[in-house]
Design a protein around this motif. Structure first.
Motif, PDB file in Angstrom:
ATOM      1  N   SER A   1     113.833  15.576 -19.972  1.00  0.00           N
ATOM      2  CA  SER A   1     112.668  16.301 -19.438  1.00  0.00           C
ATOM      3  C   SER A   1     112.934  16.793 -18.024  1.00  0.00           C
ATOM      4  CB  SER A   1     111.430  15.411 -19.446  1.00  0.00           C
ATOM      5  OG  SER A   1     111.155  14.996 -20.752  1.00  0.00           O
ATOM      6  N   THR A   2     113.630  15.989 -17.237  1.00  0.00           N
ATOM      7  CA  THR A   2     113.971  16.384 -15.865  1.00  0.00           C
ATOM      8  C   THR A   2     114.908  17.586 -15.887  1.00  0.00           C
ATOM      9  OG1 THR A   2     113.745  14.092 -15.181  1.00  0.00           O
ATOM     10  CG2 THR A   2     114.919  15.553 -13.680  1.00  0.00           C
ATOM     11  N   VAL A   3     115.925  17.535 -16.742  1.00  0.00           N
ATOM     12  CA  VAL A   3     116.873  18.654 -16.852  1.00  0.00           C
ATOM     13  C   VAL A   3     116.146  19.901 -17.344  1.00  0.00           C
ATOM     14  CG1 VAL A   3     118.927  19.504 -18.073  1.00  0.00           C
ATOM     15  CG2 VAL A   3     118.886  17.180 -17.135  1.00  0.00           C
ATOM     16  N   SER A   4     115.273  19.717 -18.325  1.00  0.00           N
ATOM     17  CA  SER A   4     114.471  20.814 -18.852  1.00  0.00           C
ATOM     18  C   SER A   4     113.683  21.500 -17.731  1.00  0.00           C
ATOM     19  CB  SER A   4     113.496  20.233 -19.881  1.00  0.00           C
ATOM     20  OG  SER A   4     113.340  21.073 -20.953  1.00  0.00           O
TER      21      SER A   4
ATOM     22  N   ARG B   1     127.172  12.044 -29.245  1.00  0.00           N
ATOM     23  CA  ARG B   1     126.655  13.207 -28.511  1.00  0.00           C
ATOM     24  C   ARG B   1     127.785  13.924 -27.776  1.00  0.00           C
ATOM     25  NH1 ARG B   1     122.902   9.500 -26.922  1.00  0.00           N
ATOM     26  NH2 ARG B   1     121.083   9.503 -28.243  1.00  0.00           N
ATOM     27  N   ARG B   2     128.665  13.140 -27.139  1.00  0.00           N
ATOM     28  CA  ARG B   2     129.788  13.763 -26.411  1.00  0.00           C
ATOM     29  C   ARG B   2     130.663  14.601 -27.342  1.00  0.00           C
ATOM     30  NH1 ARG B   2     131.349   8.515 -24.113  1.00  0.00           N
ATOM     31  NH2 ARG B   2     129.642   8.106 -22.694  1.00  0.00           N
ATOM     32  N   ALA B   3     130.769  14.168 -28.596  1.00  0.00           N
ATOM     33  CA  ALA B   3     131.632  14.873 -29.560  1.00  0.00           C
ATOM     34  C   ALA B   3     131.166  16.310 -29.809  1.00  0.00           C
ATOM     35  CB  ALA B   3     131.686  14.104 -30.879  1.00  0.00           C
ATOM     36  N   VAL B   4     129.879  16.601 -29.601  1.00  0.00           N
ATOM     37  CA  VAL B   4     129.379  17.965 -29.828  1.00  0.00           C
ATOM     38  C   VAL B   4     129.062  18.687 -28.521  1.00  0.00           C
ATOM     39  CG1 VAL B   4     128.427  17.335 -32.085  1.00  0.00           C
ATOM     40  CG2 VAL B   4     126.932  17.307 -30.079  1.00  0.00           C
ATOM     41  N   ALA B   5     129.221  17.995 -27.385  1.00  0.00           N
ATOM     42  CA  ALA B   5     128.816  18.549 -26.089  1.00  0.00           C
ATOM     43  C   ALA B   5     129.815  19.566 -25.556  1.00  0.00           C
ATOM     44  CB  ALA B   5     128.666  17.417 -25.070  1.00  0.00           C
ATOM     45  N   ASP B   6     129.276  20.630 -24.973  1.00  0.00           N
ATOM     46  CA  ASP B   6     130.090  21.541 -24.168  1.00  0.00           C
ATOM     47  C   ASP B   6     130.101  21.055 -22.719  1.00  0.00           C
ATOM     48  OD1 ASP B   6     130.813  23.774 -26.055  1.00  0.00           O
ATOM     49  OD2 ASP B   6     128.634  23.759 -26.294  1.00  0.00           O
ATOM     50  N   VAL B   7     128.967  20.488 -22.296  1.00  0.00           N
ATOM     51  CA  VAL B   7     128.829  19.961 -20.938  1.00  0.00           C
ATOM     52  C   VAL B   7     128.033  18.656 -21.008  1.00  0.00           C
ATOM     53  CG1 VAL B   7     127.846  20.374 -18.638  1.00  0.00           C
ATOM     54  CG2 VAL B   7     128.866  22.272 -19.908  1.00  0.00           C
ATOM     55  N   VAL B   8     128.470  17.649 -20.241  1.00  0.00           N
ATOM     56  CA  VAL B   8     127.756  16.367 -20.159  1.00  0.00           C
ATOM     57  C   VAL B   8     127.297  16.182 -18.717  1.00  0.00           C
ATOM     58  CG1 VAL B   8     127.927  13.860 -20.399  1.00  0.00           C
ATOM     59  CG2 VAL B   8     129.121  15.340 -22.025  1.00  0.00           C
ATOM     60  N   LEU B   9     126.001  15.894 -18.550  1.00  0.00           N
ATOM     61  CA  LEU B   9     125.443  15.591 -17.239  1.00  0.00           C
ATOM     62  C   LEU B   9     125.197  14.090 -17.160  1.00  0.00           C
ATOM     63  CD1 LEU B   9     122.700  18.386 -16.977  1.00  0.00           C
ATOM     64  CD2 LEU B   9     125.091  18.507 -16.263  1.00  0.00           C
ATOM     65  N   ASP B  10     125.582  13.475 -16.037  1.00  0.00           N
ATOM     66  CA  ASP B  10     125.374  12.039 -15.854  1.00  0.00           C
ATOM     67  C   ASP B  10     124.123  11.824 -15.002  1.00  0.00           C
ATOM     68  OD1 ASP B  10     125.449   9.323 -15.460  1.00  0.00           O
ATOM     69  OD2 ASP B  10     127.201   9.357 -14.149  1.00  0.00           O
TER      70      ASP B  10
ATOM     71  N   GLN C   1     121.514  14.116  -7.381  1.00  0.00           N
ATOM     72  CA  GLN C   1     122.822  14.243  -8.037  1.00  0.00           C
ATOM     73  C   GLN C   1     122.691  15.008  -9.346  1.00  0.00           C
ATOM     74  OE1 GLN C   1     124.911  10.514  -8.889  1.00  0.00           O
ATOM     75  NE2 GLN C   1     125.630  10.518  -6.772  1.00  0.00           N
ATOM     76  N   LEU C   2     121.626  14.726 -10.081  1.00  0.00           N
ATOM     77  CA  LEU C   2     121.379  15.444 -11.341  1.00  0.00           C
ATOM     78  C   LEU C   2     121.105  16.912 -11.051  1.00  0.00           C
ATOM     79  CD1 LEU C   2     121.028  15.302 -14.425  1.00  0.00           C
ATOM     80  CD2 LEU C   2     118.598  14.860 -14.018  1.00  0.00           C
ATOM     81  N   ALA C   3     120.306  17.193 -10.031  1.00  0.00           N
ATOM     82  CA  ALA C   3     119.985  18.580  -9.676  1.00  0.00           C
ATOM     83  C   ALA C   3     121.256  19.363  -9.327  1.00  0.00           C
ATOM     84  CB  ALA C   3     118.998  18.615  -8.510  1.00  0.00           C
ATOM     85  N   GLU C   4     122.178  18.714  -8.624  1.00  0.00           N
ATOM     86  CA  GLU C   4     123.454  19.374  -8.284  1.00  0.00           C
ATOM     87  C   GLU C   4     124.242  19.708  -9.545  1.00  0.00           C
ATOM     88  OE1 GLU C   4     125.497  16.644  -5.699  1.00  0.00           O
ATOM     89  OE2 GLU C   4     123.982  16.870  -4.120  1.00  0.00           O
ATOM     90  N   GLN C   5     124.251  18.788 -10.497  1.00  0.00           N
ATOM     91  CA  GLN C   5     124.982  19.033 -11.748  1.00  0.00           C
ATOM     92  C   GLN C   5     124.353  20.185 -12.539  1.00  0.00           C
ATOM     93  OE1 GLN C   5     126.237  15.321 -13.981  1.00  0.00           O
ATOM     94  NE2 GLN C   5     124.937  14.399 -12.410  1.00  0.00           N
ATOM     95  N   VAL C   6     123.021  20.253 -12.539  1.00  0.00           N
ATOM     96  CA  VAL C   6     122.336  21.349 -13.240  1.00  0.00           C
ATOM     97  C   VAL C   6     122.647  22.673 -12.547  1.00  0.00           C
ATOM     98  CG1 VAL C   6     120.084  22.337 -13.848  1.00  0.00           C
ATOM     99  CG2 VAL C   6     120.517  19.888 -14.212  1.00  0.00           C
ATOM    100  N   ASP C   7     122.644  22.678 -11.211  1.00  0.00           N
ATOM    101  CA  ASP C   7     122.992  23.899 -10.471  1.00  0.00           C
ATOM    102  C   ASP C   7     124.402  24.366 -10.834  1.00  0.00           C
ATOM    103  OD1 ASP C   7     120.587  24.060  -9.165  1.00  0.00           O
ATOM    104  OD2 ASP C   7     121.297  23.159  -7.289  1.00  0.00           O
TER     105      ASP C   7
END
Length: 198
Positions: A15-18, A164-173, A180-186
């Protein structure tokens, strides 16, 4: 139109990433919200759920008693499959309608908690996975009102991080602080979305 599938386990921070992606201008198609919509009072979806599981899953006001239904399906894989067979096709149909209504140049983010479990990864141009360590996820779920035992059971009922990682193009931690999450989304938007959507 760029179609992004966003997923992650319960309590991981989807939800935060969304919200961060919406702030960038993405159109969000939220499967959880749609799942509530398709079993709203008076809907054909709710009628099918009651037919499958009985009147005991209804609250006194005629709405779905989510806790009563969860008590049935989380302990019985066959019951969960039956519920999924009712709800998932309705959610997919509504998600398709909402995505089709977006402008042709839109970045459409499909927030799909069970993207891996329902085999939808190939439906998207990019799959974005949000992760957080198990202890962090349990803690977040307990803060939302679940017991630690319920939280662990719900985490166990979903796909694993490896799946999930097996189908991921990008993984956010998302085990660290919010910035830190906001930086990864940027970074994701700048490197993976803007060059395609721009």
């Amino acid at each position: 139109m760029l179609r992004i599938g966003l997923t992650g386990g319960i309590g991981s921070g989807k939800s935060t990433v969304s919200a961060l992606l919406a702030a960038r201008g993405a159109v969000i198609v939220d499967s959880d919200r749609i799942a509530r919509e398709v079993v709203a009072p008076g809907s054909p979806g709710l009628a099918q759920v009651v037919e499958a599981f009985g009147e005991g899953v209804l609250a006194p006001d005629g709405s779905l008693d989510r806790a009563a239904l969860a008590a049935v399906v989380f302990s019985d894989p066959e019951a969960r499959r039956r519920l999924d067979g009712i709800v998932h096709p309705l959610v997919r149909a509504r998600a398709t309608e909402l995505a089709a209504a977006a402008p042709p140049d839109a970045v459409v983010v499909h927030d799909v908690p069970l993207l891996v479990e329902t085999g939808q990864a190939s439906s998207y141009d990019l799959v974005l996975v949000v992760e957080a360590d198990a202890a962090t996820r349990v803690s977040r779920l307990v803060q939302r009102g679940l017991t630690a035992e319920d939280a662990r059971a719900r985490i166990a009922a979903q796909a694993s991080d490896e799946e999930r990682r097996a189908v991921a193009d990008v993984v956010l931690d998302n085990s660290g602080p919010p910035e830190q999450l906001a930086e990864q989304v940027d970074r994701f938007w700048t490197e993976r979305v803007a060059p395609v959507a721009g």
